[in-house]
Design an enzyme around this catalytic site. Structure first.
Site, PDB file in Angstrom:
ATOM      1  N   GLY A  13       0.837  -1.198   0.000  1.00 50.04           N
ATOM      2  CA  GLY A  13       0.000   0.000   0.000  1.00 50.04           C
ATOM      3  C   GLY A  13       0.864   1.236   0.000  1.00 50.04           C
ATOM      4  N   CYS A  14       0.373   2.281   0.604  1.00 51.04           N
ATOM      5  CA  CYS A  14       1.079   3.558   0.664  1.00 51.04           C
ATOM      6  C   CYS A  14       2.450   3.394   1.328  1.00 51.04           C
ATOM      7  CB  CYS A  14       0.237   4.556   1.456  1.00 51.04           C
ATOM      8  SG  CYS A  14       1.072   6.104   1.772  1.00 51.04           S
ATOM      9  N   PHE A  15       3.494   3.895   0.678  1.00 46.19           N
ATOM     10  CA  PHE A  15       4.829   3.711   1.250  1.00 46.19           C
ATOM     11  C   PHE A  15       5.047   4.521   2.518  1.00 46.19           C
ATOM     12  CE2 PHE A  15       6.458   6.246  -2.707  1.00 46.19           C
ATOM     13  CZ  PHE A  15       5.921   7.432  -2.247  1.00 46.19           C
ATOM     14  N   CYS A  17       3.114   4.402   4.995  1.00 45.43           N
ATOM     15  CA  CYS A  17       2.725   3.436   6.032  1.00 45.43           C
ATOM     16  C   CYS A  17       3.822   2.401   6.264  1.00 45.43           C
ATOM     17  CB  CYS A  17       1.443   2.715   5.634  1.00 45.43           C
ATOM     18  SG  CYS A  17       0.003   3.778   5.421  1.00 45.43           S
TER      19      CYS A  17
END
Length: 182
Positions: A13-15, A17
């Site tokens: 997912g979002c890097f 995170c």
């Protein structure tokens, strides 16, 4: 004992995170947010967000394998994102948010495939795991403002509502693997 420096590249997912999670682990020396798995050279964030380049938002983790193993990194990886949603983590949707392990050698490939099979055999998740296990191609460092994002912007809304629960899960489940804080 001397250091045994290795690299792992993961997309969950979002890097922002994944970077925030892995920065907190003992043995991890650095985490770089970037892009891999796509079909153009030197992509920019504005191109990645379209989902048309084929890149995933990923992190490159440099770690001391004498302090934390690749398998331990996988344990944290699978515990802190949803590997059963195709091209999505929460409200973040698109191929750039896919779950993937980009292996740098055959050992990482085998360990990743065995780890996923063990999770499937144990029925850890209610749905099948869709995490890709794919060879690592070029890894492009993301723009500077993406690096160390959570640590510099933890009061921002996305950090509060999306990243904080991941950090809390990490803290509760993997206390012994965390770096000591001052």
């Amino acid at each position: 004992m001397s250091e045994k420096i290795e690299t792992a590249v993961l997309a969950g997912g979002c890097f922002w995170c994944t970077e925030a999670v892995f920065q907190r682990l003992k043995g991890v020396q650095s985490v770089v947010s970037g892009y891999t798995g796509g079909n153009i050279k030197n992509p920019a964030y504005r191109e990645i967000t379209t989902g048309r380049t084929g890149h995933a938002e990923a992190i490159s983790i440099t770690y001391d394998a004498n302090q934390i193993s690749f398998t331990e990194l996988l344990e944290v990886f699978f515990a802190t994102h949803d590997p059963t949603t195709l091209n999505q983590q929460g409200a973040d949707r698109g191929t750039q948010y896919r779950s993937a392990i980009f292996f740098g050698n055959i050992e990482q490939k085998q360990l990743a495939e065995e780890f996923i099979q063990d999770l499937e055999d144990q029925k850890v998740f209610d749905k099948p795991i869709v995490t890709e296990v794919t060879p690592l191609g070029p890894f492009y460092k993301a723009e500077d403002y993406h690096q160390n994002y959570y640590n510099q912007n933890s009061s921002q809304g996305y950090c509060q509502f999306v990243i904080n629960p991941k950090i809390n899960k990490l803290t509760n489940k993997f206390t012994a693997k965390l770096k000591e804080t001052a």
